[in-house]
Design an enzyme around this catalytic site. Structure first.
Site, PDB file in Angstrom:
ATOM      1  N   HIS A  86     -17.000 -17.253  58.128  1.00  0.00           N
ATOM      2  CA  HIS A  86     -16.674 -18.146  57.024  1.00  0.00           C
ATOM      3  C   HIS A  86     -16.069 -19.442  57.544  1.00  0.00           C
ATOM      4  O   HIS A  86     -15.492 -19.488  58.625  1.00  0.00           O
ATOM      5  CB  HIS A  86     -15.745 -17.478  56.003  1.00  0.00           C
ATOM      6  CG  HIS A  86     -14.435 -17.006  56.534  1.00  0.00           C
ATOM      7  ND1 HIS A  86     -14.312 -15.871  57.325  1.00  0.00           N
ATOM      8  CD2 HIS A  86     -13.186 -17.491  56.386  1.00  0.00           C
ATOM      9  CE1 HIS A  86     -13.032 -15.693  57.633  1.00  0.00           C
ATOM     10  NE2 HIS A  86     -12.324 -16.665  57.080  1.00  0.00           N
ATOM     11  N   HIS A 113     -13.593 -22.699  56.319  1.00  0.00           N
ATOM     12  CA  HIS A 113     -12.613 -23.220  55.374  1.00  0.00           C
ATOM     13  C   HIS A 113     -12.818 -24.724  55.271  1.00  0.00           C
ATOM     14  O   HIS A 113     -12.828 -25.415  56.301  1.00  0.00           O
ATOM     15  CB  HIS A 113     -11.182 -22.987  55.883  1.00  0.00           C
ATOM     16  CG  HIS A 113     -10.797 -21.561  55.995  1.00  0.00           C
ATOM     17  ND1 HIS A 113     -10.031 -20.921  55.044  1.00  0.00           N
ATOM     18  CD2 HIS A 113     -11.038 -20.640  56.965  1.00  0.00           C
ATOM     19  CE1 HIS A 113      -9.824 -19.674  55.416  1.00  0.00           C
ATOM     20  NE2 HIS A 113     -10.430 -19.465  56.581  1.00  0.00           N
TER      21      HIS A 113
END
Length: 141
Positions: free
Chosen positions: A104, A106
């Site tokens: 992932h 951010h």
């Protein structure tokens, strides 16, 4: 030693619809949603729909497609919130600061003089998350 991908991690569960999220963007490659413990207003996560534990074990061709979505979402976040800049963070393994073992990114909009809160410091209220969700999702339509 390589670790196996855990199909029961929280992001895999979000992808399967088992856990709700504040979605701002989705296509066949990626899902983007607000971090419920944001380090700054508009803190958004972009995750692949394909299983990858870290950047290091992701399929390079799929990763190339994913980064296009990361860029698209970053532009939408910055423009919709009038940010002066962005911080893009991507951590790998515990020693690198990774907490959820599904690849992932951010995306954190930034403004001069406003510091990031510590990671996982406080859960944001639904009213605030819904406000940012609406602004960012509109910019990504």
């Amino acid at each position: 030693m390589a670790h196996a991908y855990d199909n029961h991690n929280v992001f895999a569960r979000i992808l399967r619809g088992e856990i709700p999220c504040y979605k701002v963007y989705e296509d066949e490659i990626a899902l983007a949603f607000l971090d419920i413990m944001p380090r700054i207003d508009g803190h958004t996560l972009v995750i692949p729909k394909f299983p990858a534990r870290t950047l290091l074990d992701a399929d390079p061709d799929k990763l190339g497609e994913l980064i296009k979505r990361v860029q698209k979402v970053a532009i939408g976040v910055k423009n919709s919130l009038g940010a002066e800049g962005l911080t893009l963070l991507q951590s790998n393994e515990s020693a690198g600061g990774q907490v959820i073992f599904h690849l992932h990114f951010h995306i954190m909009p930034r403004w001069e003089g406003i510091e990031l809160k510590p990671p996982a410091s406080a859960m944001e209220g639904p009213d605030v998350l819904e406000k940012f969700q609406a602004k960012i999702a509109e910019a990504l339509r």
